[in-house]
Design an enzyme around this catalytic site. Structure first.
Site: not given
Length: 437
Positions: A26, A54, A232, A311, A425
């Protein structure tokens, strides 16, 4: 400097670039993979299955990709699923149909990848629910990844290449499913319906299933630009991660060579993707975790909810010893730092720069990382504090435009890790990325 004007060769020598997650997943790999896949000829995946995810936006339309490489969204791009993957074929077909067009003509599947059946997902749910009752849950996605890799290493799994000859596939299928139903005491499973579906998959995919090893090496010989997309992340690696709270595949650089069949000398550049803070889904040790209002702030501002499972993610401070450990394994050449904008608004930011033994007070050696599940009982993080910033940085167009405190934080990460940060980013959109000269 506009990143869209730059080819992957502008950040390194050679045509083969790997994008790998450096934490627990993530990290935001999808954005940089999407940007670079526009300039590549081939985009590949080498590990995992539909447990990865993604979300990519192209022309104001969002695509959720779990099996297909990001390059599938660009007409000039050929996409490859390598032999290290486990493929739930129905999910793959659904993903292909959700994008539309003739994208299947640009997709190749390794004949040596393994088929993930619905029964693998059933077993995954059974195992995870049992562990939950015992208080020992791993926190899997229940997508059947672990059970499929289990049948692979037990040498009873079915490779995708078998689907090219349906009668041969059918005999293997019946034997495998019957054995698994007996072993796990599963009585309610519709083999006939699944077989009918797989006959249609056979007709659709038989010409897309190839010897990927030969294909990839031919492309390498032709000097094609190849982008390798890791699923992952390093700390979920079956060997190097926080075992047993890991995935079931090799997520680190070695998985590229075993999962695609390319020579290790052909890889020219490894990009480590690093989130500006740390997150984790599911269970397992997390020594910089924030279980307070700051953790809640990061979760809500960064929308830290799983792409695959939805989640909520656990949030904490960035962990330099973790990155140094991962750098030892992956030989990170350059870093893509993501989601720096999420830290805007914090008065103070902590950066974990070491671990101290609770027993002796000694600092952990550089390059080592405590991955055992009882690590929090034996080590405590050592933090360096940084002043935060209030400004919205999402409209900055260069590193120099960032607030001074944001620049100090970025430069500290770069100094401690020892690899240059090339991309940063600063927002959710694709163009919210700046290049640090």
């Amino acid at each position: 400097m506009n990143i869209f004007q730059h080819d992957i060769q502008d950040v390194g020598q050679g045509n083969v670039v790997a994008i790998l997650g450096s934490q627990w997943g993530d990290e935001g790999k999808g954005k940089i993979i999407d940007i670079l896949s526009k300039h590549s000829d081939i985009t590949c995946r080498f590990n995992g299955g539909s447990n990865a995810g993604h979300t990519i936006s192209v022309n104001d339309k969002k695509y959720a990709l779990h099996l297909l490489p990001c390059g599938i969204l660009y007409e000039n791009n050929i996409c490859v699923l390598g032999n290290g993957m486990v493929v739930h074929v129905k999910s793959l077909i659904d993903e292909i149909n959700s994008i539309g067009g003739n994208i299947i003509d640009r997709l190749y599947l390794s004949d040596k990848s393994h088929i993930l059946f619905d029964i693998h997902q059933t077993i995954d749910s059974m195992q995870e629910n049992k562990k939950l009752k015992e208080g020992k849950q791993i926190g899997t996605t229940k997508r059947g990844i672990g059970p499929c890799y289990s049948t692979k290493v037990s040498r009873v799994g079915i490779r995708l290449g078998s689907l090219k000859n349906f009668e041969h596939f059918k005999s293997l299928y019946v034997k495998l499913i019957d054995n698994l139903m007996e072993l796990y005491n599963i009585s309610d499973y519709n083999k006939e319906e699944e077989l009918e579906a797989f006959y249609q998959y056979h007709l659709l995919l038989k010409d897309r299933i190839i010897d990927v090893i030969s294909f990839m090496n031919n492309q390498l010989n032709e000097k094609k630009k190849i982008l390798i997309e890791g699923a992952n992340a390093a700390m979920l690696d079956i060997d190097f991660g926080t075992y047993p709270y890991v995935t079931s595949s090799c997520t680190t650089v070695g998985g590229i060579f075993s999962g695609l069949g390319i020579n290790h000398k052909k890889l020219n550049l490894t990009v480590g993707v690093v989130k500006s803070y740390l997150t984790r889904v599911g269970c397992g040790p997390f020594m910089t975790e924030l279980t307070n209002e700051i953790g809640d702030y990061l979760r809500e501002k960064g929308y830290e909810y799983g792409t695959t499972t939805k989640r909520p993610r656990r949030c904490g401070w960035l962990d330099i010893p973790m990155l140094l450990y991962v750098k030892c394994i992956n030989s990170i050449d350059i870093i893509n730092l993501t989601k720096l904008d999420v830290l805007s608004g914090l008065k103070e930011i902590s950066l974990c720069v070491g671990y101290r033994s609770k027993a002796t007070g000694e600092l952990l050696q550089k390059g080592c990382y405590p991955v055992d599940e009882d690590a929090p009982e034996h080590y405590e993080p050592v933090y360096e504090q940084f002043e935060g910033w209030e400004e919205d940085i999402s409209n900055c167009e260069s590193f120099e435009e960032l607030p001074e405190n944001a620049r100090k934080y970025v430069l500290a990460i770069e100094k401690y890790v020892g690899s240059p940060i090339v991309w940063i980013g600063i927002g959710a959109n694709r163009n919210n990325t700046i290049m640090k000269k």
